[in-house]
Design an enzyme around this catalytic site. Sequence first.
Site, PDB file in Angstrom:
ATOM      1  N   LYS A 129      -5.955   3.842 -16.289  1.00  0.00           N
ATOM      2  CA  LYS A 129      -6.299   5.120 -16.903  1.00  0.00           C
ATOM      3  C   LYS A 129      -5.610   5.176 -18.243  1.00  0.00           C
ATOM      4  O   LYS A 129      -4.597   4.496 -18.465  1.00  0.00           O
ATOM      5  CB  LYS A 129      -5.798   6.279 -16.040  1.00  0.00           C
ATOM      6  CG  LYS A 129      -6.569   7.555 -16.249  1.00  0.00           C
ATOM      7  CD  LYS A 129      -7.912   7.488 -15.538  1.00  0.00           C
ATOM      8  CE  LYS A 129      -8.598   8.813 -15.458  1.00  0.00           C
ATOM      9  NZ  LYS A 129      -9.618   8.773 -14.385  1.00  0.00           N
TER      10      LYS A 129
HETATM   11  N1  GLU Z   1     -13.190   8.748 -15.250  1.00  0.00           N
HETATM   12  C1  GLU Z   1     -13.998   8.470 -14.091  1.00  0.00           C
HETATM   13  C2  GLU Z   1     -13.137   8.477 -12.845  1.00  0.00           C
HETATM   14  O1  GLU Z   1     -12.107   9.104 -12.797  1.00  0.00           O
HETATM   15  C3  GLU Z   1     -14.827   7.201 -14.259  1.00  0.00           C
HETATM   16  C4  GLU Z   1     -14.029   5.955 -14.450  1.00  0.00           C
HETATM   17  C5  GLU Z   1     -14.899   4.749 -14.818  1.00  0.00           C
HETATM   18  O2  GLU Z   1     -16.111   4.822 -14.748  1.00  0.00           O
HETATM   19  O3  GLU Z   1     -14.298   3.730 -15.171  1.00  0.00           O
HETATM   20  O4  GLU Z   1     -13.503   7.931 -11.844  1.00  0.00           O
END
Ligand code: GLU
Length: 439
Positions: A129
Amino acid sequence: MTMDHATTTTPVSDPAGTPTSTAATAGGRALAAALTQFDAAADHLGLEPGLRSVLRQPQREHTLRFPVKRDDGTTDVVTGYRVQHNVARGPAKGGLRFHPHTDLDDVRALAMWMTWKCALVDVPFGGAKGGVTCDPHEMSLKELEALTRRFATELEGIIGPDSDIPAPDVGTNAQVMAWIMDTVSMHRGYSVPGVVTGKPIAIGGSVGRSDATGQGVVYTIEATAARLGLELQGATVAVQGFGNVGEATARLLHEAGAKVVAITDVVGGVHDPDGLDVPRLARRFREHGTVAGAPDTHAIDNETLFALDVDVLVLAALEGQITAANAGNVRARILAEGANGPTDPGADPILRANGVTVIPDILCNAGGVIVSYFEWAQNRSALAWTLDEINGRLRRQILAATDAVWDRAGADGVTPRLAAHAIAIERVADATRLRGLYP
Ligand code: GLU
């Protein structure tokens, strides 16, 4: 509800085990929640101590400070992060968040949840993240583009189609992904579509990606409702959050015949016991940036929405919304976690005792990363799949995980959250054991 409302000052062990942060920040509370959930699952699995400490901490953490020019000619120094929690099962994967409360602890928690999410729904990725501490709503489009392109430049050497693949999250969108893809491509001298997912379709994005998280939320609600003998047709629903996830979930549930009676967004909320006109509210949100004040509705706040007597409560905003303090007010039969970490561990036993069935975040909102995987696979093969193919595969993949979670919860006599974490951690542990220690 604000996120920085301090409820406790209990020291939180940071991933290295040293108590450096306190739960006084939203990020500190999120990290404490993620670690509590991990410890519960590790205890349940009887995970050996060495592997336990490997999986409990992020593999790589990057903090990047860089200047950004404002439209008025002044310069701000902003802080960005990218945390790769674990890459045992594949390249690091996870969104980028632009939000005033983004900090290292928050990103650590969210990265760890990505590792478990990818493992649970069996996509070949690890977890990551990132984000920037900023308020995108206070910035002009020009400032946002400059910040994004500079952040993408700072991330060079960290992100890439084989190493770490960002995607949208709170405060970012397809346009932000397009700027990152373009910046990386300009530096390399050729187009690198696979460096991010959630791109606009015109530059290598996937059909179905923008609705994917909400679509996945709806599939998991359908499957859970069926297990509880609850008809989705005519079921009453309340939704906290009207961003990418909340809007798509409300719209798709409305189309499926459910009665959406309440919605809140970052500004305010609307309630109508006879059912809201969701498409009309979506148009209003696009025009005014909020659903608040829509004609023929009553105003509602988050705490009142949480306590509504509805069949399904969808949490599609931020972390730490349902805590030990308000969990007892929840009357919904199903609590669907469209957001990451919306329920504090202190709330879980109360919800269970009150017969609220929780669809845990790492399952409920996994539709986004599942279709991100499809987007990445399409980019690598230079093929374009149809919407039917995307949604068919998404449905199969998320329902397989849903069945696995309910079966495991039943077999082990544990909550769906603990079952989901146990399945995921077992898979990452297996991958780690198979790869062995280098050198
Ligand atoms: N931000 C989204 C999540 O928390 C998608 C993450 C992604 O597709 O890599 O799952």
